[in-house]
Write an enzyme that holds these catalytic residues in place. Structure first.
Site, short mmCIF file in Angstrom:
data_model
loop_
_atom_site.label_atom_id
_atom_site.label_comp_id
_atom_site.label_asym_id
_atom_site.label_seq_id
_atom_site.Cartn_x
_atom_site.Cartn_y
_atom_site.Cartn_z
N GLY A 90 46.88 42.30 41.48
CA GLY A 90 47.87 43.19 40.94
C GLY A 90 47.99 43.57 39.56
CE LYS A 118 42.28 36.47 36.98
NZ LYS A 118 42.66 34.82 36.77
CG ASP A 168 45.85 37.63 34.14
OD1 ASP A 168 45.52 36.84 32.85
OD2 ASP A 168 45.70 36.93 35.12
#
Length: 286
Positions: A105, A13, A139
């Site tokens: 991650g 992203k 996230d």
């Protein structure tokens, strides 16, 4: 009946906009951000077996293959919440740069949650998955449904942006590692007000462009210690990008392009400078 093996792709992203609007008592920062997935993918091969441990093996980039890996923790937490007592083997091919502001991650963790839920015929609801994802990191929820989104709260309250234009990006990741915790820990708060309303108003304008929204409050911290970030931004703009900005807490920097051909040319130019990993990717739109 469960699926025993599954391959799943985990996208990177970028943060088109990242504004800090508050700080909570627990230390987390309140954000208003725009995130969009881009076409750099980690690949995860999941294999489940009766009994046995959770195990992870990684190739492509140097990351831990143990309990500190978010993908491992996602598998552990999934099994714990569902009460399933099976072994999980995760083979992770790491293509997304590490500690680079690209969410690799977190994306891997979400991919494991989605993959295992599919393999076991969806024992967890979307609400359950979101709760597990948020426990793993702020996230991670975004990657459960990786579409261009307006994020608020600590990044976990997500509103898909339906009119996001197809856009091309050139991303440069210099060979340095940046700790997100360090960046936020050194951020001197100058809180923004009215940010959410500003973004919503801008997105409703039929003529809005991605470059109009580029802003990142974390740059003021990261660029002090890593001036290469400002150098990369200038290179991208001088080469023809409509705008350039750091993603997340850095150090990745991306330039925005409306046309594929222009982005490809700039990618080729910058790749020749040997400043780090250079990616030419599509993001958002249909």
């Amino acid at each position: 009946m469960k699926i025993k093996q599954l391959r799943i792709k985990a996208p990177a992203k970028i943060n088109i906009r990242l504004k800090v609007v508050g700080k909570r008592p627990d230390g987390y920062h309140e954000l208003v951000s725009i995130m969009t997935p881009v076409e750099i993918f980690d690949v995860l091969d999941l294999t489940v077996s009766s009994g046995g441990p959770i195990a992870i093996a990684c190739e492509g980039r140097d990351i831990p293959a143990d309990e500190s890996n978010l993908a491992y923790r996602a598998a552990r937490d999934f099994m714990s919440m569902t009460g399933i007592d099976d072994g999980v083997s995760i083979s992770l091919t790491k293509n997304i740069p590490v500690a680079a502001g690209l969410g690799g991650g977190s994306s891997d963790a979400a991919a494991v949650l989605l993959g295992l839920n599919e393999m076991y015929s969806r024992p967890l609801s979307e609400k359950d998955l979101h709760a597990l994802a948020l426990k793993l990191g702020a996230d991670v929820p975004f990657f459960l449904n990786a579409v261009p989104s307006l994020a608020t709260g600590i990044g976990e309250i997500l509103e898909p942006i339906s009119n996001w234009p197809e856009t091309w990006y050139v991303i440069i990741t210099p060979p340095i590692l940046v700790s997100t915790a360090w960046v936020y820990g050194n951020l001197k708060l100058e809180l923004t007000s009215g940010e959410y309303d500003y973004i919503v108003k801008t997105l409703k304008n039929d003529t809005f462009t991605v470059s109009m929204l580029l802003e990142n409050d974390l740059e003021k911290v990261t660029t002090v210690s890593f001036p290469i970030i400002n150098t990369l931004k200038k290179l991208l703009v001088d080469a023809g990008a409509e705008g350039a900005i750091m993603s997340g807490s850095g150090p990745s920097v991306f330039g925005v392009f409306a046309f594929r051909e222009k982005a490809e040319k700039v990618r080729d130019i910058l790749a020749g400078l040997k400043l780090g990993d250079v990616f030419f990717v599509r993001g958002g739109g249909k």
